[in-house]
Design a protein around this motif. Structure first.
Motif, PDB file in Angstrom:
ATOM      1  N   UNK A 168      83.127  55.524 -37.745  1.00 19.97           N
ATOM      2  CA  UNK A 168      84.214  54.576 -37.472  1.00 19.97           C
ATOM      3  C   UNK A 168      85.551  55.116 -37.946  1.00 19.97           C
ATOM      4  N   UNK A 169      86.583  54.435 -37.495  1.00 20.41           N
ATOM      5  CA  UNK A 169      87.903  54.724 -38.034  1.00 20.41           C
ATOM      6  C   UNK A 169      88.074  54.056 -39.388  1.00 20.41           C
ATOM      7  N   UNK A 170      89.262  54.156 -39.941  1.00 21.57           N
ATOM      8  CA  UNK A 170      89.525  53.582 -41.251  1.00 21.57           C
ATOM      9  C   UNK A 170      89.955  52.135 -41.130  1.00 21.57           C
ATOM     10  N   UNK A 210      96.120  62.123 -37.065  1.00 20.33           N
ATOM     11  CA  UNK A 210      95.591  62.760 -38.259  1.00 20.33           C
ATOM     12  C   UNK A 210      94.374  63.601 -37.880  1.00 20.33           C
ATOM     13  N   UNK A 221      90.841  64.973 -39.867  1.00 14.71           N
ATOM     14  CA  UNK A 221      90.044  64.775 -41.068  1.00 14.71           C
ATOM     15  C   UNK A 221      89.071  65.925 -41.223  1.00 14.71           C
ATOM     16  N   UNK A 260      92.588  63.005 -44.901  1.00 13.66           N
ATOM     17  CA  UNK A 260      93.322  62.940 -43.645  1.00 13.66           C
ATOM     18  C   UNK A 260      94.667  63.635 -43.803  1.00 13.66           C
ATOM     19  N   UNK A 311      98.231  64.560 -41.742  1.00 11.50           N
ATOM     20  CA  UNK A 311      99.006  64.105 -40.592  1.00 11.50           C
ATOM     21  C   UNK A 311      99.447  65.295 -39.739  1.00 11.50           C
ATOM     22  N   UNK A 340      87.739  66.303 -36.871  1.00  4.15           N
ATOM     23  CA  UNK A 340      87.678  64.909 -36.447  1.00  4.15           C
ATOM     24  C   UNK A 340      89.109  64.380 -36.423  1.00  4.15           C
ATOM     25  N   UNK A 396      91.993  61.412 -35.670  1.00  5.62           N
ATOM     26  CA  UNK A 396      92.234  59.979 -35.619  1.00  5.62           C
ATOM     27  C   UNK A 396      93.661  59.694 -35.173  1.00  5.62           C
ATOM     28  N   UNK A 451      93.479  52.142 -37.018  1.00  2.02           N
ATOM     29  CA  UNK A 451      92.922  53.420 -36.595  1.00  2.02           C
ATOM     30  C   UNK A 451      92.032  53.286 -35.376  1.00  2.02           C
ATOM     31  N   UNK A 452      92.056  54.331 -34.545  1.00  6.60           N
ATOM     32  CA  UNK A 452      91.044  54.479 -33.520  1.00  6.60           C
ATOM     33  C   UNK A 452      89.733  54.910 -34.154  1.00  6.60           C
ATOM     34  N   UNK A 453      88.702  55.037 -33.323  1.00  7.79           N
ATOM     35  CA  UNK A 453      87.375  55.362 -33.839  1.00  7.79           C
ATOM     36  C   UNK A 453      87.167  56.853 -34.053  1.00  7.79           C
TER      37      UNK A 453
END
Lengths: 110, 115
Positions: free
Chosen positions: A42-44, B35, B37, B43, B45, B88, B90, B106-108
């Motif tokens: 999932x996202x945060x 971002x 990860x 994370x 930017x 990954x 985001x 945030x998106x997934x």
């Protein structure tokens, strides 16, 4: 240099035990402080935030955090951990922009 | 439902093959950000945008491009991907440009592998 430090990469606690995740920041002034949680895949999601006022802030899912200016810390706590709390937790600081710590992965033992 | 949508969620590609990761938000947010990860680094930017047609570099912009032609969309472009861009990714958005609300949505995530 401005930084956010989460000293613990991985923490394991038993279900029902208390939890404290550490966060220290290094900024000139008091920044805005946050804790986010990332469940697997999932996202945060925002757990809680501190801008000013009462230094003990309550968040979602039974979490709380305490801002201690003298220690430049914003530790996250929960009195009794549930198995569903297993996730990665990120401390973040907003000064001119949002900076995240490296994260602490929480494992919950049955 | 208020959300940030990223596509694709998973992608395996080869070095040098241009790709775009799309990001769209339906909350009329001014601020959007990308971002990456990576384990042990949290994370970081890549780029951010305070509003339409306004974009700025984050901490790790090398090898990436972005555009903000519309308020809702903020695509991330890898012109010539390299293996060190395996990560990954985001996308996130926030109501105001100054992040005064403090909350990022945030998106997934999009997991990218560059071979």
């Amino acid at each position: 240099a401005q930084s956010v430090t989460q000293p613990d990469i991985h923490i394991t606690v038993s279900e029902g035990a208390s939890l404290e995740l550490r966060c220290n920041y290094s900024y000139g002034a008091t920044p805005y402080l946050f804790w986010y949680v990332q469940s697997p895949g999932q996202g945060l999601q925002l757990l809680l935030k501190y801008f000013s006022g009462d230094t003990l802030v309550q968040g979602i899912k039974g979490f709380e955090a305490e801002f201690k200016r003298s220690q430049s810390s914003f530790n996250l706590r929960k009195p009794s951990v549930h198995w569903s709390d297993a996730a990665e937790y990120f401390c973040a600081v907003l000064n001119n922009d949002m900076r995240f710590g490296a994260g602490t992965r929480l494992t919950v033992k049955p | 439902e208020a959300q940030v949508t990223q596509n694709p969620r998973y992608l395996i590609t080869v070095t040098g093959k241009k790709l775009t990761v799309t990001c769209s938000q339906n909350m009329n947010h001014e601020y959007m950000s990308w971002y990456r990860q990576d384990p042990g680094l949290g994370l970081r930017q890549i780029y951010y945008s305070m509003n339409v047609e306004v974009t700025d570099k984050g901490d790790v912009p090398e090898g990436y491009k972005v555009s903000r032609k519309e308020k809702r969309n903020f695509p991330l472009i890898l012109e010539s991907p390299s293996p060190n861009q395996t990560s990954l990714y985001f996308c996130a958005s926030s109501l105001s440009a100054g992040l005064v609300s403090g909350e990022l949505f945030f998106g997934e995530g999009s997991r990218l592998t560059v071979l």
